[in-house]
Each structure stands twice: as structure tokens, then as C-alpha cells.
Write a protein that holds these residues in place. Structure first.
Motif, PDB file in Angstrom:
ATOM      1  N   ILE A 553      12.683 -20.139   3.838  1.00 49.31           N
ATOM      2  CA  ILE A 553      13.425 -20.887   4.726  1.00 49.31           C
ATOM      3  C   ILE A 553      12.379 -21.912   5.461  1.00 49.31           C
ATOM      4  N   ARG A 554      12.637 -23.225   5.447  1.00 46.07           N
ATOM      5  CA  ARG A 554      11.700 -24.216   6.024  1.00 46.07           C
ATOM      6  C   ARG A 554      12.344 -25.030   7.344  1.00 46.07           C
ATOM      7  N   ALA A 555      11.698 -25.583   8.091  1.00 48.36           N
ATOM      8  CA  ALA A 555      12.319 -26.418   8.951  1.00 48.36           C
ATOM      9  C   ALA A 555      12.106 -27.706   8.141  1.00 48.36           C
ATOM     10  N   GLY A 556      13.140 -28.778   8.474  1.00 49.18           N
ATOM     11  CA  GLY A 556      13.445 -29.990   7.641  1.00 49.18           C
ATOM     12  C   GLY A 556      13.917 -30.935   8.667  1.00 49.18           C
ATOM     13  N   LYS A 557      13.521 -31.947   8.579  1.00 45.44           N
ATOM     14  CA  LYS A 557      13.932 -33.128   9.349  1.00 45.44           C
ATOM     15  C   LYS A 557      14.690 -34.304   8.723  1.00 45.44           C
ATOM     16  N   VAL A 558      16.300 -34.568   9.230  1.00 50.15           N
ATOM     17  CA  VAL A 558      17.171 -35.197   8.387  1.00 50.15           C
ATOM     18  C   VAL A 558      16.526 -36.670   8.734  1.00 50.15           C
ATOM     19  N   LEU A 559      16.289 -37.354   7.567  1.00 49.43           N
ATOM     20  CA  LEU A 559      15.861 -38.643   7.808  1.00 49.43           C
ATOM     21  C   LEU A 559      17.264 -39.844   7.610  1.00 49.43           C
ATOM     22  N   GLU A 560      18.018 -39.317   6.592  1.00 45.59           N
ATOM     23  CA  GLU A 560      19.290 -40.264   6.211  1.00 45.59           C
ATOM     24  C   GLU A 560      20.394 -39.372   6.285  1.00 45.59           C
ATOM     25  N   ILE A 605      17.143 -23.603   3.335  1.00 43.41           N
ATOM     26  CA  ILE A 605      16.513 -22.622   2.324  1.00 43.41           C
ATOM     27  C   ILE A 605      16.074 -23.434   1.066  1.00 43.41           C
ATOM     28  N   ALA A 606      14.754 -23.561   1.004  1.00 46.36           N
ATOM     29  CA  ALA A 606      13.973 -24.475   0.162  1.00 46.36           C
ATOM     30  C   ALA A 606      13.732 -23.971  -1.304  1.00 46.36           C
ATOM     31  N   ASN A 607      14.153 -22.699  -1.462  1.00 51.44           N
ATOM     32  CA  ASN A 607      13.603 -22.409  -2.776  1.00 51.44           C
ATOM     33  C   ASN A 607      15.029 -21.863  -3.482  1.00 51.44           C
ATOM     34  N   LEU A 608      15.955 -22.560  -3.161  1.00 51.50           N
ATOM     35  CA  LEU A 608      17.228 -22.169  -3.876  1.00 51.50           C
ATOM     36  C   LEU A 608      17.478 -23.053  -4.996  1.00 51.50           C
ATOM     37  N   LYS A 609      17.996 -22.569  -6.115  1.00 51.50           N
ATOM     38  CA  LYS A 609      17.790 -23.248  -7.336  1.00 51.50           C
ATOM     39  C   LYS A 609      18.687 -24.567  -7.221  1.00 51.50           C
ATOM     40  N   PRO A 610      18.301 -25.907  -7.375  1.00 52.95           N
ATOM     41  CA  PRO A 610      19.083 -27.023  -7.161  1.00 52.95           C
ATOM     42  C   PRO A 610      20.383 -26.759  -8.083  1.00 52.95           C
ATOM     43  N   VAL A 611      21.399 -27.429  -7.326  1.00 50.13           N
ATOM     44  CA  VAL A 611      22.736 -27.775  -7.947  1.00 50.13           C
ATOM     45  C   VAL A 611      23.169 -28.828  -7.802  1.00 50.13           C
ATOM     46  N   LYS A 612      24.105 -29.574  -8.827  1.00 53.50           N
ATOM     47  CA  LYS A 612      24.689 -30.841  -8.445  1.00 53.50           C
ATOM     48  C   LYS A 612      26.081 -30.341  -7.920  1.00 53.50           C
ATOM     49  N   LEU A 613      26.533 -31.197  -6.815  1.00 44.49           N
ATOM     50  CA  LEU A 613      27.707 -30.929  -5.888  1.00 44.49           C
ATOM     51  C   LEU A 613      28.638 -32.078  -6.330  1.00 44.49           C
ATOM     52  N   ARG A 614      29.567 -32.310  -7.025  1.00 46.85           N
ATOM     53  CA  ARG A 614      30.363 -33.587  -7.233  1.00 46.85           C
ATOM     54  C   ARG A 614      29.539 -34.638  -7.557  1.00 46.85           C
ATOM     55  N   GLY A 644       8.513 -28.583   7.214  1.00 46.70           N
ATOM     56  CA  GLY A 644       7.841 -27.667   6.473  1.00 46.70           C
ATOM     57  C   GLY A 644       7.496 -26.485   6.915  1.00 46.70           C
ATOM     58  N   SER A 645       7.573 -26.449   8.291  1.00 49.88           N
ATOM     59  CA  SER A 645       6.999 -25.021   8.976  1.00 49.88           C
ATOM     60  C   SER A 645       7.976 -24.125   8.388  1.00 49.88           C
ATOM     61  N   LYS A 646       7.320 -22.698   8.232  1.00 52.61           N
ATOM     62  CA  LYS A 646       7.844 -21.535   7.428  1.00 52.61           C
ATOM     63  C   LYS A 646       8.819 -20.730   8.558  1.00 52.61           C
ATOM     64  N   ILE A 647       9.796 -20.450   8.223  1.00 56.18           N
ATOM     65  CA  ILE A 647      10.564 -19.533   9.001  1.00 56.18           C
ATOM     66  C   ILE A 647      10.463 -17.959   8.562  1.00 56.18           C
ATOM     67  N   SER A 648       9.936 -16.953   9.536  1.00 53.81           N
ATOM     68  CA  SER A 648       9.653 -15.643   9.086  1.00 53.81           C
ATOM     69  C   SER A 648      10.273 -14.760  10.210  1.00 53.81           C
TER      70      SER A 648
END
Ligand code: ME8
Length: 648
Positions: A553-560, A605-614, A644-648
Motif C-alpha cells: 500500500i502506497r501513498a499516491g497523489k492525484v494529478l489529473e 494498493i500498488a501491486n494489484l495486477k493491472p486490469v482493464k475497466l471498460r 510512494g510512502s509505504k503504508i505498514s
């Protein structure tokens, strides 16, 4: 030193959400406690939950929870409800607490050691719902429980018994010597004849289920729920623990101890509990106040009948004071009461809107109109003086009656006595027609005196309403500028406050309710069987820290952020997760607009397998949760973290 007063509610079964019945007992105890405080008592008020037993074990299973999860959840709801109802309990005991369980274990061993408990075998018709055995003559319709009507099952089990018969004579003697032990009197008579008909020893352990306090010397048995439950009244005071100062102060050396119980649990409190105390050599210092039930027109409240009413709904729509007033006003001393939507609305309209609320607003507006808001105690010899004197007399009687009735736990009658004073005060306006007095200068003093009498009466009424109308009374004190000195019981002498300066304009204390429309609304709540109790999802099976460490789990900043071109519910975002800028699709579009999201630091959740949604690639999942109203909330509070900070 002040006299002590210790009051308890029964500890409630946390099997389901509490309805107005359980709220009745708790509000009654709370109002009595507030009254005793005003009278200068050193009070202690206990309530709590009775969390062991087969019924709870089964309710938990039905909800897909462990018993502990289940009781934690309902005990939490109960405490929230008491907060909403402004219940001022000093303690909340839960029978699953260690402070209680340890002492129950010890009490059981002590009773065993004294041979007041012995091991035997029991065969009988057992009702799971009521946790009781019944003799064949007690059963109804063949094998049905006489209390709840459910079928019983024949059980044969090894069980410990408490020797009741050994103490029957001592108990009868105690009841005889303590005429106030059980009130009302009729309940006492019931108890005496029950004891005289012969007491069978009471089964006090079970082997058929395990959710309970284990018998220390024979752990295949758990302590049957009543020994466990009744002990709460002393374990909560620290009996049997290192610090038993509260027990010494309020129980052993206290002035008054009262258990308030519903009629359904009279026998347990009037027979089993004192016998336990006799066997343990603990003084029986308590008295029992036994009250009736809130019923609905068609009998007991039950979800399947669609006639349950919950306090939260009434409080949210009509206010706390209206609920707290109604709930103790409507049931007469010791009797049952029937809740109907019409009566509820009528009671508010009559007593609170018309009589009290109107009196306050009419008086304030007249004092402003005729005297610019200020009046003093004055002397005059106008013939109207007789009405003022009568009012003073009625107030004196009301103050006395109210206290006598409150001391006897007749709260409904005490409020009735107060209503007489409210009525008489309103009548002073009719008797003296202030608008006529205002026409001539010579009657100005008489008019001022009438105004003073109205204000002084309102003050006295408000002092007496304090245990019931906790939101309104401070407002009225504010309107009339009554400081603390004149809010206490020592100021209940008519004429003790010399002058008044009231506010320019007072808001209506209670809005008038449309009887037909509001009754209809309450009826619709009662019929709403779909009204689901708020549920928490069951906790998933345990995992290890290694399992957890697989989730990154990582912190992520929404850019767009933008709406998904082909799906209403989805937002597509560019999120900086330190390693790269990811494309993330999330189903939050109903609750967040794209602009709401830009700039937020969220958890991914940064290591979840990428998927295509619609058709849109999603390279991670934003953490969010739904509240009771079904609104989705993104987990925030990570703004201080770098992408990128890791949540633990
Ligand atoms: O009996 N009207 O718990 P409980 C008025 N755990 N009062 C009502 C009511 C109604 N419709 N329904 C319930 C137990 N009550 C045991 C007590 S004490 C050591 C153990 C009140 O949750 C009434 O006072 O079934 C009843 O006695 C109390 O709720 C507890 O009921």
C-alpha cells in the motif's frame, strides 16, 4: 457528608437493537438520578449489557459473527444510544469484561466451597430463548414456553445447583422485616406467595454451550447466566477486587441502593439475588422497583408483527426532551403502558407545546410589551391579588407533591402534579386579563405583580422539569436570566427571586405538531419491517503478518482526474505513486467529481495486477469504504506523506 444513592438498570441482552422498552428503564433511572443529584445526593448510576449465554451465541452465529464480535457491536450501539439520550451513567458494565468475569469465577467457587452449590443432574423442558427450564405444569400447548411461546426442548445435563430451599425461611423473614424491599406492594405479594409455594434448587451451570464464564474447578461447565448477570451490580463497584472502595461506599455503607427492573425479571431479583447475597454473607442493602412494560396496541413489540418503535427515530424528528418526557410520563406507576403514535403527538402538543411552551413565550412577550423586559416583586392591593395568592399556594403544593412522588419513583404522577401548576399559571393570565390592566396607569403595579408571579412560577416549574427536559430548561433559564443560585431545589420557595430581566424575544420551545400527519409518519416507521439494523460485515479469517506484507500500500497523489468515457460510475485518474505516474480507474464517480480528487493524497494498493475497466487500464486500487448511508469515502489523511510512502 451527602447521602449516597446507587441506582441500576438491568443489564440488557445485546441480542438485538434496543427499542423504546429498554430505553424506558434507562430514562427512568436517569431522571431519578438527576433528581437525586438536585436534592444533593452523592449518586452512582450503573447500566450495562448481559453478554453471555446460548441466546447470544446463537444470535452471533445468525449474523455470521463470533459471540465477542457480536456483543462488541451491540454494546457499542447501546452506548451510542445512551449518549444520544443524554443518559448520565457513571459506569457501563459488560459481563465479558475481565473485572467482572474474574469475580464471578470466584463467587462460584466460594458458593461451592460453602456447599451452597452442588453438582447434580437435570432433566427438563428447556427454552433456549428464555434460558430457563420449565416444569410440565408450566408449559403451554404441550411443549411451549409459558414466557415466549417458543417450543422447548427436553434436555438432560449434568449441572450445578444453588440451594434455594435452604434460604427460603431467611428470605421470607427478611421480606417481612423490610416492608419497603419490593415496591409496588403487589409485586411483593407475588414474590412471597412464590416462595411459600416451595423453592426448587436452581440450576446454575450449563455444559451445552461454551459462551460464558467457565467454572474454574470444572471448566466443562459455564456459569449459568443469572449468577453471572446478577453479580454485575457489585462487580461494577469493585467487590472482590483490589480496590473495593466504591462497593464499601455505595453498597455496604450506602444510604440507598435501588435496582430498577421490569416485571419479567422480578423473581430473579427478588429471590435468587438476595439468596446469593445471603449465601455469600453480603448485606442485602438494595430495594427493588418493579415497573411495567411498554406494549403496542396489538401486544408485545415484535419485528415480525411490524410494531417496533426505536428511540432514535422519535428523538431525531421530535427532539430529545419530547421523548424523555413522554417515555416516563405515559406509564403509570408499576403498570403497563401502551404506545400509540397519536398519544405520542398529543402528549407533546398538550403538555409541552400548549401548556409549558406557550406559557413561556406569552409571558416573555407580555413582560417586554408592558415593562420593556424588566419586572420586580411588588406589593399592591388590587382585588386580583387573591389569584396570585392562590397561585403561590398551588406552587407550594406542587413542589411538595412532586418531591413525594419522585421519592416514590412515581415519575408520571410527579409530572402530572407539575402539570397542575403549569395549568394554574396559565389560568392566572385568564383570571387577570393583563391587556386590560395595561390600559390604566393605576393598575400598572398590579400588572407588574402579575408578570412577576408568572415568571416566578415558570422558574419553579423549570427547576422541577430539570430531570426530564435537559435541553429546554437551560434555554428557559437563559430567556429569563435565571442564574445558578435560582436553579436549585433550595430556591423552590415562591418569591425568592426578587426581579427579572427577560430576553427581547424567545424562540418557541416546542413547535406545534400536526397530529394526523405526524401519527401517520410514526405509523410508517413501525410498519417498515425492512428497517435493517446497521450491520458490520463479519471480520474475515485471521491472517499472519506475512500475508499482510504481500499487499503493497502506497501513498499516491492525484494529478489529473476525468469521468470515464463509457461508464457513469468510474473516474479515471493519473496518480503519482513515487515510482511512476499510474493510470487508475475507480468506482467513485457518484460521490466525487474529478475536481474533488485532484490534489488529494490517497492510499493505493500498488501491486494489484493491472486490469482493464471498460477499456481503460487500471494500475492500482484506491482504498475507500462505505458508510451506513451507502456513501463511499476515499481514505484520506495522508497529505503529509510523499507519493510512494509505504503504508505498514
Ligand atoms: O432480562 N417495556 O435483559 P433484557 C418496558 N439480561 N421495559 C422493557 C421492555 C418493554 N417493552 N422490554 C424490555 C434481561 N424492557 C437480563 C437482565 S439483570 C441482572 C439481567 C426492559 O434485555 C425491562 O426492564 O431481556 C427488562 O427487564 C429489561 O428491559 C432487560 O431486558
Amino acid at each position: 457528608m451527602s447521602k449516597t444513592f446507587y441506582i441500576t438498570t438491568p443489564i440488557y441482552y445485546p441480542s438485538a437493537k434496543f427499542h423504546i422498552g429498554s430505553a424506558y428503564t434507562t430514562c427512568l433511572c436517569d431522571s431519578v438520578t438527576r433528581y437525586k443529584k438536585l436534592k444533593g445526593y452523592d449518586t452512582r448510576f450503573l447500566t450495562g449489557t448481559d453478554e453471555h449465554g446460548q441466546k447470544i451465541e446463537e444470535a452471533a452465529k445468525a449474523n455470521g459473527k463470533t459471540p465477542q464480535e457480536h456483543v462488541d457491536y451491540i454494546a457499542g450501539l447501546a452506548q451510542d444510544l445512551w449518549k444520544q439520550l443524554e443518559i448520565q451513567n457513571d459506569d457501563f458494565i459488560r459481563t465479558t469484561q475481565k473485572r467482572h468475569e474474574d469475580v464471578v469465577e470466584e463467587i462460584f467457587e466460594q458458593l461451592l466451597a460453602n456447599d451452597d452449590i452442588y453438582l447434580g443432574e437435570y432433566t427438563g423442558n428447556y427454552c433456549v430463548s428464555c434460558e430457563s427450564y420449565f416444569t410440565p405444569t408450566q408449559l403451554v400447548d404441550g411443549d411451549k414456553c409459558p414466557d415466549c411461546g417458543q417450543p422447548t426442548t427436553v434436555l438432560k445435563e449434568e449441572t450445578y445447583f444453588l440451594r434455594l430451599s435452604k434460604y427460603a425461611d431467611r428470605l421470607l423473614e427478611f421480606i417481612d422485616q423490610n416492608p419497603n424491599f419490593i415496591f409496588p406492594e403487589t409485586r411483593k405479594n407475588e414474590v412471597v406467595s412464590f416462595i411459600k409455594s416451595g423453592l426448587l434448587d436452581l440450576s446454575v451451570s450449563r455444559t451445552a454451550f461454551s459462551w460464558g464464564v467457565k467454572v474454574r474447578s470444572n471448566p466443562k461447565h459455564v456459569v449459568y447466566v443469572w449468577i453471572d448477570a446478577l453479580s454485575n451490580y457489585i462487580t461494577a463497584l469493585g467487590y472482590g477486587s483490589k480496590d473495593d472502595s466504591l462497593y464499601q461506599k455505595y453498597w455496604v455503607n450506602g444510604n440507598e441502593v435501588v435496582h430498577v427492573v421490569g416485571k419479567d425479571i422480578l423473581r430473579f431479583h427478588a429471590i435468587y439475588w438476595p439468596i446469593m447475597l445471603l449465601a455469600l454473607n453480603i448485606p442485602i442493602t438494595f430495594r427493588l422497583y418493579v415497573h411495567g412494560w411498554y406494549l403496542m396496541k396489538d401486544g408485545k413489540m415484535s419485528k415480525s408483527k411490524g410494531n417496533v418503535i426505536y428511540p432514535e427515530q422519535l428523538v431525531e424528528r421530535y427532539g430529545l426532551d419530547a421523548f424523555r418526557y413522554y417515555i416516563v410520563r405515559e406509564i403509570q406507576y408499576g403498570n403497563d403502558g401502551v404506545f400509540t403514535p397519536e398519544d405520542y403527538i398529543k402528549r407533546i402538543n398538550t403538555d409541552l407545546v400548549n401548556d409549558y411552551g406557550n406559557l413561556v413565550s406569552r409571558t416573555i412577550s407580555m413582560v417586554n410589551k408592558y415593562f420593556g423586559g424588566k419586572v420586580q416583586k411588588t406589593k399592591h392591593d388590587h382585588s386580583l391579588i387573591q389569584f396570585e395568592q392562590e397561585l403561590g399556594q398551588v406552587a407550594k403544593v406542587a413542589v411538595q407533591d412532586y418531591q413525594t412522588l419522585m421519592d416514590e419513583f412515581k415519575l408520571g404522577d410527579a409530572l402530572k402534579a407539575l402539570s397542575i401548576l403549569v395549568g394554574r399559571t396559565n389560568k392566572l393570565i385568564d383570571d387577570t386579563s393583563p391587556w386590560d390592566l395595561a390600559k390604566q396607569e393605576e393598575t400598572k403595579t398590579a400588572l407588574e405583580s402579575v408578570m412577576y408571579h408568572l415568571l416566578e412560577s415558570i422558574r419553579i416549574i423549570t427547576v422541577l422539569y430539570q430531570p426530564f427536559l435537559m435541553e429546554t430548561c437551560p434555554k428557559v433559564y437563559g430567556y429569563l436570566n435565571v442564574d445558578e443560585e435560582f436553579q436549585g431545589f433550595e430556591s423552590l420557595v415562591f418569591g425568592s427571586k426578587e426581579s427579572y430581566e427577560v430576553v427581547k424575544k424567545a424562540a418557541h420551545l416546542f413547535p406545534r405538531l400536526d397530529e394526523e400527519q405526524e401519527s401517520e409518519i410514526i405509523r410508517s416507521w413501525m410498519l417498515d419491517t425492512s428497517l435493517k439494523e446497521p450491520e458490520i460485515e463479519p471480520i474475515l479469517p485471521e491472517i499472519t503478518i506475512d500475508d499482510f506484507s504481500k499487499i503493497d500500500i502506497r501513498a499516491g497523489k492525484v494529478l489529473e482526474a476525468a469521468y470515464h468515457p463509457n461508464a457513469d460510475k468510474l473516474l479515471v485518474m493519473k496518480v503519482d505513486t513515487g515510482d511512476k505516474v499510474r493510470n487508475i480507474v475507480s468506482g467513485i464517480a457518484k460521490f466525487y467529481q474529478p475536481d474533488d480528487m485532484v490534489g488529494k493524497t490517497v492510499l493505493i494498493i500498488a501491486n494489484l495486477k493491472p486490469v482493464k475497466l471498460r477499456g481503460e487500464l487500471s494500475e492500482g486500487m484506491i482504498l475507500a469504504a462505505e458508510n451506513e448511508e451507502g456513501e463511499l469515502h476515499v481514505i484520506e489523511g495522508a497529505n503529509a506523506l510523499n507519493p510512494g510512502s509505504k503504508i505498514s
